[in-house]
Design a protein around this motif. Structure first.
Motif, mmCIF file in Angstrom:
data_model
loop_
_atom_site.group_PDB
_atom_site.id
_atom_site.type_symbol
_atom_site.label_atom_id
_atom_site.label_comp_id
_atom_site.label_asym_id
_atom_site.label_seq_id
_atom_site.Cartn_x
_atom_site.Cartn_y
_atom_site.Cartn_z
ATOM 1 N N ALA A 1 41.180 53.489 47.303
ATOM 2 C CA ALA A 1 40.666 53.130 48.625
ATOM 3 C C ALA A 1 39.365 53.890 48.876
ATOM 4 O O ALA A 1 39.331 54.882 49.612
ATOM 5 C CB ALA A 1 41.695 53.441 49.707
ATOM 6 N N THR A 2 38.325 53.430 48.260
ATOM 7 C CA THR A 2 37.035 54.091 48.373
ATOM 8 C C THR A 2 35.936 53.059 48.544
ATOM 9 O O THR A 2 36.001 51.980 47.962
ATOM 10 C CB THR A 2 36.764 54.946 47.128
ATOM 11 N N SER A 3 34.941 53.410 49.332
ATOM 12 C CA SER A 3 33.795 52.527 49.533
ATOM 13 C C SER A 3 32.587 52.990 48.705
ATOM 14 O O SER A 3 31.519 52.387 48.806
ATOM 15 C CB SER A 3 33.417 52.498 51.014
ATOM 16 N N ASP A 4 32.783 54.033 47.918
ATOM 17 C CA ASP A 4 31.703 54.604 47.127
ATOM 18 C C ASP A 4 31.595 53.872 45.790
ATOM 19 O O ASP A 4 32.512 53.930 44.972
ATOM 20 C CB ASP A 4 31.982 56.094 46.901
ATOM 21 N N ALA A 5 30.474 53.235 45.567
ATOM 22 C CA ALA A 5 30.286 52.473 44.341
ATOM 23 C C ALA A 5 30.373 53.349 43.097
ATOM 24 O O ALA A 5 30.794 52.886 42.032
ATOM 25 C CB ALA A 5 28.952 51.738 44.377
ATOM 26 N N SER A 6 30.028 54.608 43.222
ATOM 27 C CA SER A 6 30.059 55.504 42.065
ATOM 28 C C SER A 6 31.487 55.820 41.621
ATOM 29 O O SER A 6 31.695 56.374 40.539
ATOM 30 C CB SER A 6 29.311 56.797 42.372
ATOM 31 N N ASP A 7 32.469 55.490 42.437
ATOM 32 C CA ASP A 7 33.871 55.693 42.056
ATOM 33 C C ASP A 7 34.402 54.594 41.143
ATOM 34 O O ASP A 7 35.533 54.688 40.667
ATOM 35 C CB ASP A 7 34.758 55.763 43.299
ATOM 36 N N PHE A 8 33.610 53.572 40.930
ATOM 37 C CA PHE A 8 34.034 52.460 40.075
ATOM 38 C C PHE A 8 33.330 52.545 38.728
ATOM 39 O O PHE A 8 32.157 52.906 38.630
ATOM 40 C CB PHE A 8 33.744 51.125 40.773
ATOM 41 N N ASP A 9 34.078 52.216 37.675
ATOM 42 C CA ASP A 9 33.610 52.427 36.316
ATOM 43 C C ASP A 9 32.941 51.208 35.696
ATOM 44 O O ASP A 9 32.068 51.343 34.839
ATOM 45 C CB ASP A 9 34.799 52.811 35.427
ATOM 46 N N TYR A 10 33.379 50.031 36.088
ATOM 47 C CA TYR A 10 32.911 48.802 35.444
ATOM 48 C C TYR A 10 32.521 47.781 36.506
ATOM 49 O O TYR A 10 33.162 47.701 37.564
ATOM 50 C CB TYR A 10 33.997 48.223 34.534
ATOM 51 N N TRP A 11 31.509 46.991 36.147
ATOM 52 C CA TRP A 11 30.965 46.011 37.088
ATOM 53 C C TRP A 11 30.744 44.667 36.422
ATOM 54 O O TRP A 11 30.416 44.595 35.224
ATOM 55 C CB TRP A 11 29.616 46.514 37.628
ATOM 56 N N GLY A 12 30.925 43.619 37.229
ATOM 57 C CA GLY A 12 30.584 42.301 36.768
ATOM 58 C C GLY A 12 29.113 42.008 37.005
ATOM 59 O O GLY A 12 28.376 42.851 37.552
ATOM 60 N N GLN A 13 28.688 40.825 36.604
ATOM 61 C CA GLN A 13 27.282 40.433 36.734
ATOM 62 C C GLN A 13 26.969 39.872 38.125
ATOM 63 O O GLN A 13 25.796 39.748 38.488
ATOM 64 C CB GLN A 13 26.937 39.397 35.669
ATOM 65 N N GLY A 14 27.985 39.520 38.866
ATOM 66 C CA GLY A 14 27.782 39.030 40.225
ATOM 67 C C GLY A 14 27.791 37.518 40.331
ATOM 68 O O GLY A 14 27.538 36.799 39.361
ATOM 69 N N THR A 15 28.090 37.039 41.523
ATOM 70 C CA THR A 15 28.056 35.623 41.821
ATOM 71 C C THR A 15 27.369 35.442 43.177
ATOM 72 O O THR A 15 27.635 36.184 44.126
ATOM 73 C CB THR A 15 29.479 35.015 41.831
ATOM 74 N N GLN A 16 26.471 34.467 43.253
ATOM 75 C CA GLN A 16 25.644 34.282 44.444
ATOM 76 C C GLN A 16 26.393 33.481 45.506
ATOM 77 O O GLN A 16 26.899 32.383 45.230
ATOM 78 C CB GLN A 16 24.349 33.553 44.086
ATOM 79 N N VAL A 17 26.411 34.039 46.704
ATOM 80 C CA VAL A 17 26.936 33.331 47.871
ATOM 81 C C VAL A 17 25.788 33.163 48.853
ATOM 82 O O VAL A 17 25.152 34.138 49.243
ATOM 83 C CB VAL A 17 28.083 34.110 48.529
ATOM 84 N N THR A 18 25.548 31.922 49.243
ATOM 85 C CA THR A 18 24.500 31.637 50.215
ATOM 86 C C THR A 18 25.103 30.863 51.363
ATOM 87 O O THR A 18 25.743 29.831 51.157
ATOM 88 C CB THR A 18 23.363 30.827 49.578
ATOM 89 N N VAL A 19 24.901 31.377 52.578
ATOM 90 C CA VAL A 19 25.448 30.747 53.763
ATOM 91 C C VAL A 19 24.285 30.259 54.620
ATOM 92 O O VAL A 19 23.474 31.058 55.095
ATOM 93 C CB VAL A 19 26.328 31.724 54.562
ATOM 94 N N SER A 20 24.225 28.971 54.819
ATOM 95 C CA SER A 20 23.157 28.399 55.629
ATOM 96 C C SER A 20 23.596 28.271 57.088
ATOM 97 O O SER A 20 24.782 28.071 57.366
ATOM 98 C CB SER A 20 22.764 27.035 55.083
ATOM 99 N N SER A 21 22.652 28.366 57.977
ATOM 100 C CA SER A 21 22.970 28.302 59.417
ATOM 101 C C SER A 21 22.914 26.882 59.938
ATOM 102 O O SER A 21 22.489 25.968 59.260
ATOM 103 C CB SER A 21 21.998 29.179 60.196
#
Length: 127
Positions: A107-127
């Motif tokens: 239960a941490t919000s610190d990114a440095s506490d995580f060891d591995y990361w994905g490449q990401g996925t784009q979410v775009t919300v239009s108004s």
């Protein structure tokens, strides 16, 4: 360890979207998992994290009950259900994994506490 996100797309404000993250690890339940996001020109920010078993979760205040993090350990998959999306939710969403040890807290919000990361996925919300 490889993390692969999917599910990001262009949606309208008020819509819902579910992101997935598949982890290539021997024992998925040995990892605390989290979601972060990064909007253009901004720093990466914490969204939510979930315990190894999936029975507890920790959220950033801005989610305010709109987002739900969950996991299915039998399928090595992490989810982020996002409801009532707003234009300010537009960002690249990343999943992250933290190897479980005695000293670490999932239960941490610190990114440095995580060891591995994905490449990401784009979410775009239009108004």
């Amino acid at each position: 360890v490889q993390l692969v996100e999917s599910g990001g797309q262009l949606v309208q404000a008020g819509d819902s979207l579910r992101l997935s993250c598949v982890a290539s690890v021997p024992t998925f339940s040995n990892y605390g998992m989290g979601w972060f996001r990064q909007a253009p020109g901004k720093e990466r920010e914490f969204v939510a994290s979930i315990s190894w078993s999936g029975d507890s979760a920790y959220y950033a205040d801005f989610t305010k009950g709109r987002f739900i993090i969950s996991r299915e350990n039998a399928k090595n998959t992490l989810f982020l259900q996002m409801n009532s999306l707003k234009p300010e939710d537009t960002a690249v969403y990343y999943c992250a994994a933290q190897l479980r040890t005695r000293a670490r807290v999932w239960a941490t919000s610190d990114a440095s506490d995580f060891d591995y990361w994905g490449q990401g996925t784009q979410v775009t919300v239009s108004s």
